[in-house]
Design a protein around this motif. Sequence first.
Motif, PDB file in Angstrom:
ATOM      1  N   LEU A  78     -21.558  29.665  35.678  1.00 50.77           N
ATOM      2  CA  LEU A  78     -21.072  28.713  34.679  1.00 50.77           C
ATOM      3  C   LEU A  78     -20.529  29.368  33.414  1.00 50.77           C
ATOM      4  CD1 LEU A  78     -23.859  25.972  34.896  1.00 50.77           C
ATOM      5  CD2 LEU A  78     -21.727  26.122  36.182  1.00 50.77           C
ATOM      6  N   GLY A  79     -20.732  30.669  33.264  1.00 48.22           N
ATOM      7  CA  GLY A  79     -20.230  31.355  32.086  1.00 48.22           C
ATOM      8  C   GLY A  79     -21.180  31.243  30.905  1.00 48.22           C
ATOM      9  N   PRO A  80     -20.728  31.708  29.735  1.00 50.63           N
ATOM     10  CA  PRO A  80     -19.341  32.109  29.455  1.00 50.63           C
ATOM     11  C   PRO A  80     -18.942  33.483  30.013  1.00 50.63           C
ATOM     12  CG  PRO A  80     -20.706  32.462  27.530  1.00 50.63           C
ATOM     13  CD  PRO A  80     -21.583  31.789  28.534  1.00 50.63           C
ATOM     14  N   ARG A  81     -19.920  34.324  30.407  1.00 52.89           N
ATOM     15  CA  ARG A  81     -19.601  35.655  30.886  1.00 52.89           C
ATOM     16  C   ARG A  81     -20.707  36.114  31.829  1.00 52.89           C
ATOM     17  NH1 ARG A  81     -21.023  40.742  29.242  1.00 52.89           N
ATOM     18  NH2 ARG A  81     -22.187  39.895  27.473  1.00 52.89           N
ATOM     19  N   ALA A  82     -20.309  36.630  32.982  1.00 50.32           N
ATOM     20  CA  ALA A  82     -21.297  37.145  33.935  1.00 50.32           C
ATOM     21  C   ALA A  82     -22.021  38.360  33.354  1.00 50.32           C
ATOM     22  CB  ALA A  82     -20.617  37.512  35.250  1.00 50.32           C
ATOM     23  N   GLN A  83     -23.306  38.466  33.636  1.00 47.64           N
ATOM     24  CA  GLN A  83     -24.120  39.558  33.127  1.00 47.64           C
ATOM     25  C   GLN A  83     -24.711  40.360  34.300  1.00 47.64           C
ATOM     26  OE1 GLN A  83     -27.091  37.459  30.917  1.00 47.64           O
ATOM     27  NE2 GLN A  83     -25.685  36.738  29.340  1.00 47.64           N
ATOM     28  N   ASN A  84     -25.034  41.606  34.037  1.00 44.40           N
ATOM     29  CA  ASN A  84     -25.726  42.456  35.007  1.00 44.40           C
ATOM     30  C   ASN A  84     -24.992  42.536  36.353  1.00 44.40           C
ATOM     31  OD1 ASN A  84     -27.766  42.547  33.018  1.00 44.40           O
ATOM     32  ND2 ASN A  84     -28.783  40.765  33.888  1.00 44.40           N
TER      33      ASN A  84
ATOM     34  N   ILE B  32     -39.126  37.981  35.837  1.00 42.83           N
ATOM     35  CA  ILE B  32     -38.227  37.993  36.994  1.00 42.83           C
ATOM     36  C   ILE B  32     -37.659  36.597  37.210  1.00 42.83           C
ATOM     37  CG2 ILE B  32     -38.087  38.221  39.503  1.00 42.83           C
ATOM     38  CD1 ILE B  32     -40.212  40.362  39.347  1.00 42.83           C
ATOM     39  N   ARG B  33     -38.527  35.633  37.142  1.00 40.17           N
ATOM     40  CA  ARG B  33     -38.140  34.242  37.408  1.00 40.17           C
ATOM     41  C   ARG B  33     -37.121  33.741  36.403  1.00 40.17           C
ATOM     42  NH1 ARG B  33     -42.496  29.274  37.936  1.00 40.17           N
ATOM     43  NH2 ARG B  33     -41.049  27.776  38.901  1.00 40.17           N
ATOM     44  N   SER B  34     -37.427  33.891  35.127  1.00 44.07           N
ATOM     45  CA  SER B  34     -36.546  33.327  34.102  1.00 44.07           C
ATOM     46  C   SER B  34     -35.265  34.131  33.938  1.00 44.07           C
ATOM     47  CB  SER B  34     -37.292  33.249  32.759  1.00 44.07           C
ATOM     48  OG  SER B  34     -37.748  34.521  32.345  1.00 44.07           O
ATOM     49  N   LYS B  35     -35.366  35.457  33.939  1.00 47.96           N
ATOM     50  CA  LYS B  35     -34.177  36.279  33.722  1.00 47.96           C
ATOM     51  C   LYS B  35     -33.198  36.202  34.893  1.00 47.96           C
ATOM     52  CE  LYS B  35     -36.425  39.593  30.621  1.00 47.96           C
ATOM     53  NZ  LYS B  35     -35.509  39.469  29.472  1.00 47.96           N
ATOM     54  N   SER B  36     -33.706  36.077  36.113  1.00 47.94           N
ATOM     55  CA  SER B  36     -32.794  35.953  37.254  1.00 47.94           C
ATOM     56  C   SER B  36     -32.058  34.624  37.213  1.00 47.94           C
ATOM     57  CB  SER B  36     -33.549  36.111  38.572  1.00 47.94           C
ATOM     58  OG  SER B  36     -34.549  35.129  38.719  1.00 47.94           O
ATOM     59  N   ALA B  37     -32.743  33.567  36.805  1.00 44.07           N
ATOM     60  CA  ALA B  37     -32.077  32.269  36.677  1.00 44.07           C
ATOM     61  C   ALA B  37     -31.020  32.313  35.574  1.00 44.07           C
ATOM     62  CB  ALA B  37     -33.105  31.176  36.391  1.00 44.07           C
ATOM     63  N   GLU B  38     -31.344  32.935  34.461  1.00 46.33           N
ATOM     64  CA  GLU B  38     -30.367  33.063  33.374  1.00 46.33           C
ATOM     65  C   GLU B  38     -29.150  33.862  33.822  1.00 46.33           C
ATOM     66  OE1 GLU B  38     -32.769  34.876  30.447  1.00 46.33           O
ATOM     67  OE2 GLU B  38     -33.831  33.026  29.895  1.00 46.33           O
ATOM     68  N   THR B  39     -29.400  34.924  34.605  1.00 46.01           N
ATOM     69  CA  THR B  39     -28.307  35.769  35.096  1.00 46.01           C
ATOM     70  C   THR B  39     -27.404  34.994  36.044  1.00 46.01           C
ATOM     71  OG1 THR B  39     -29.637  37.774  34.844  1.00 46.01           O
ATOM     72  CG2 THR B  39     -27.773  37.883  36.370  1.00 46.01           C
ATOM     73  N   MET B  40     -27.991  34.235  36.964  1.00 45.14           N
ATOM     74  CA  MET B  40     -27.194  33.460  37.908  1.00 45.14           C
ATOM     75  C   MET B  40     -26.419  32.355  37.207  1.00 45.14           C
ATOM     76  SD  MET B  40     -26.072  32.998  40.939  1.00 45.14           S
ATOM     77  CE  MET B  40     -27.097  33.863  42.129  1.00 45.14           C
ATOM     78  N   ARG B  41     -27.044  31.700  36.235  1.00 44.43           N
ATOM     79  CA  ARG B  41     -26.346  30.632  35.518  1.00 44.43           C
ATOM     80  C   ARG B  41     -25.121  31.167  34.790  1.00 44.43           C
ATOM     81  NH1 ARG B  41     -25.370  27.193  31.386  1.00 44.43           N
ATOM     82  NH2 ARG B  41     -25.904  24.984  31.751  1.00 44.43           N
ATOM     83  N   ALA B  42     -25.271  32.328  34.160  1.00 42.65           N
ATOM     84  CA  ALA B  42     -24.143  32.921  33.443  1.00 42.65           C
ATOM     85  C   ALA B  42     -23.017  33.293  34.402  1.00 42.65           C
ATOM     86  CB  ALA B  42     -24.608  34.158  32.669  1.00 42.65           C
TER      87      ALA B  42
END
Length: 338
Positions: A325-331, A312-322
Amino acid sequence: MPSATVLYSEKSYADDSVERRIYGPDVRVIFPATASNSLADLSDEDCAAAEGLMILRFKVFAEDLKRFPRLRAICRMGVGYDNLDRVAAADRQIMILNVPDYGTTEVADHAMALALSLRRGLLMHHETQRASPPAAWRYIDDPLLRRSSVQTFGIVGMGRIATAVALRAKAFGFRVVFYDPHLPNGVELGLGVQRAATLEELLHQTDTLSVHTPLTRETRGLLGLKELSLLPKGAVVVNTARGPIVDIDAAATLLKSGHLAGVGLDVVPVEPPVEPVPELIRAYRAREDWTLGRLIITPHSAFYTPQAWDDIRSKSAETMRAALLGPRAQNVIPPESD
């Protein structure tokens, strides 16, 4: 200088080392200094600076969004997003994100554990063998116990978690059928399961029912007394999705009458339950006879393992960063998906 600011609304982890590693120097991360009970506990300064908002338990209403003039994205640190006002967010052009892949195996395992614990009579034998005096040293002949291969395992909703459940149920020998009006034709062929054209068609043939749909306007109250009564006598109902999808009072009525042989719930309509609690929860806590071995309630814990909590911790941070900052929003959850 950081090019974006992300505010965490809740203090869920001891430090921010994982977040800083994922976001890097381009994102300023703000963690609340102390535990907060709602968005109202966050400072005006932090809210004004936030372009990304991370939500775990809290609800976000239209009124709350007025405190976030720069907000561009809200990430629900989990699968469900029914605690977020998507209409209000869409009006502000704020993206709603979720983390759909952090606890798939855990919830699927939990759903199967509930179903199998009931269908194999584990809880029933457990309760009777520790009674005073204990039951006779023999099996219990009860409609709850049924061989998997003579049962139809019905699934409502066929997303990631439900797919994992379907594969597990197949491995245990169940005949698997699902209902999901939002999926294209042919999904059933890829999974090697069957598909019901309507909810009623699914319920009529289902011996063990597992619920895996998100909570939306369409699915709230989807399984009420009328629908659950369509299940064959002696059916089992398992819900690891969202509490309001299943009418808990209807489940109590049908379990008490014997129409349902067992119920397994990881979710209930109000969490945590508040007084006066629904009849099903009251009777469960009072250990009334009609619930013993036939009712299992777990505290919205299906998602949890230490590994899932880290995901939850790592994937949510990765999702928000994308998203920021891009390159493409996820989820990204589209407003019209409700």
